[in-house]
Write a protein that holds these residues in place. Structure first.
Motif, short mmCIF file in Angstrom:
data_model
loop_
_atom_site.label_atom_id
_atom_site.label_comp_id
_atom_site.label_asym_id
_atom_site.label_seq_id
_atom_site.Cartn_x
_atom_site.Cartn_y
_atom_site.Cartn_z
N LEU A 1 -75.32 2.55 34.79
CA LEU A 1 -75.87 2.00 33.88
C LEU A 1 -76.62 3.04 32.83
O LEU A 1 -77.38 3.95 33.25
CB LEU A 1 -77.00 1.13 34.10
CG LEU A 1 -76.57 -0.22 34.98
CD1 LEU A 1 -77.81 -0.97 35.64
CD2 LEU A 1 -75.49 -1.10 34.13
N ASN B 1 -78.72 0.15 29.33
CA ASN B 1 -78.40 -0.76 30.24
C ASN B 1 -77.05 -1.16 30.01
O ASN B 1 -76.57 -2.46 30.43
CB ASN B 1 -79.31 -2.27 30.09
CG ASN B 1 -79.42 -2.76 31.52
OD1 ASN B 1 -79.35 -1.94 32.72
ND2 ASN B 1 -79.64 -3.95 31.60
N LEU C 1 -73.07 -0.79 31.11
CA LEU C 1 -72.15 -0.35 32.57
C LEU C 1 -71.23 0.80 31.93
O LEU C 1 -70.66 0.69 30.77
CB LEU C 1 -71.45 -1.47 33.08
CG LEU C 1 -70.70 -0.89 34.25
CD1 LEU C 1 -71.54 -0.42 35.11
CD2 LEU C 1 -69.85 -2.05 34.88
#
Length: 305
Positions: free
Chosen positions: A95, A99, A101
């Motif tokens: 992450l 935040n 991915l």
């Protein structure tokens, strides 16, 4: 076979499944599977941003291609991948600070594995896949696996002589080639042997037929016209004909012992001047190829043994 030219596995069910979810990418990490996706852009630091359904994919510059770190591969090899399909192995998932991915990918790792497990084992006479990436006057550069390049010289493309590689191939075209030699991992290629002998090509035609052809050269004594990439005939001189013209020709005679075909030009046509490829060899290896007929005094052949 997993070590294929880039663009060959992107639409496979496995590739779609593994790139669709974080769980799939994690599986690819554990199993060391090579995947494919499209490169969306190249940043000012020459990192490639890759289109993944479930994460932001990044191929860092140093992982963009074999030889980038050493300087033997130039950054243009990365820039030129934008909006094209690239292969890669997934290094890690994490992450980011916002935040998001993120998937760290390595095209270099896929190429190193391809070189060690596949390219190194290739031998003279092996028939392999290749994808045409770009043309130069002297030949076409092709991808022989995971983006690894090799050169297909213009004089090995066909028996019929052409002025430029684009007369024979289109950029992005998937073709077959024969390994001429493997010298310390450097692969030398040829192609004409796959396109049939004189007899195999001549058997496609009969005297009295009128068929399409492409003018390849204009001489004082006649005009050479390609009927197939490995078969040309000679027509009588005619004004206004230039190399590259598409024509319709009447077949007067076919002479096997001299490997000659006599033609008459019927008309000049307004159509695409490119003949389709027909491969006469479907095996994975060839030891020897003889173009000449058994009656001919000429002895044209290739020996890969």
């Amino acid at each position: 076979m997993q070590y294929r030219p880039e663009g060959c596995i992107i639409d496979t069910e496995e590739n779609k499944r593994l790139t669709a979810t974080p769980e799939g990418l994690t599986e690819a990490i554990k199993k060391g599977i090579i995947l494919e996706a499209r490169a969306l852009m190249c940043t000012n630091s020459h990192d490639l941003i890759v289109d993944l359904p479930c994460a932001k994919g990044i191929i860092r510059r140093i992982d963009g291609a074999e030889g980038i770190k050493e300087g033997s591969t130039r950054d243009i090899a990365l820039i030129s991948r934008v909006n094209k399909i690239v292969c890669f192995k997934v290094k890690q998932l994490y992450l980011s600070e916002n935040n998001e991915l993120t998937a760290e990918l390595s095209r270099k790792a896929a190429q190193e594995e391809c070189a060690a497990e596949y390219i190194s084992s290739l031998a003279a006479g092996d028939i392999i896949e290749a994808r045409v990436t770009h043309h130069e006057k002297f030949g076409s550069f092709v991808d022989i696996g995971c983006g690894l390049p090799s050169l297909l010289p213009i004089d090995t493309m066909s028996v019929s002589r052409i002025v430029h590689p684009s007369d024979r191939f289109k950029t992005g075209q998937l073709i077959k080639v024969i390994v001429n030699a493997n010298v310390n991992g450097r692969i030398y290629l040829t192609h004409k042997e796959l396109l049939g002998t004189w007899s195999e090509n001549a058997a496609l035609f009969s005297p009295g037929e009128t068929v399409p052809g492409i003018v390849r050269s204009v001489e004082e004594y006649g005009i050479f016209i390609e009927l197939t990439p490995n078969l040309a005939g000679l027509a009588e001189p005619r004004e206004g004909i230039v190399p590259g013209d598409s024509v319709s020709v009447y077949i007067k005679t076919i002479i096997p012992d001299k490997m000659k075909i006599k033609l008459i030009i019927v008309d000049v046509c307004d159509c695409s001047p490119q003949t389709p490829l027909k491969y006469f060899i479907n095996s994975a290896h060839i030891d020897r190829w003889e173009y000449s007929t058994s009656l001919s005094e000429k002895n044209i052949y290739s020996d890969f043994r």
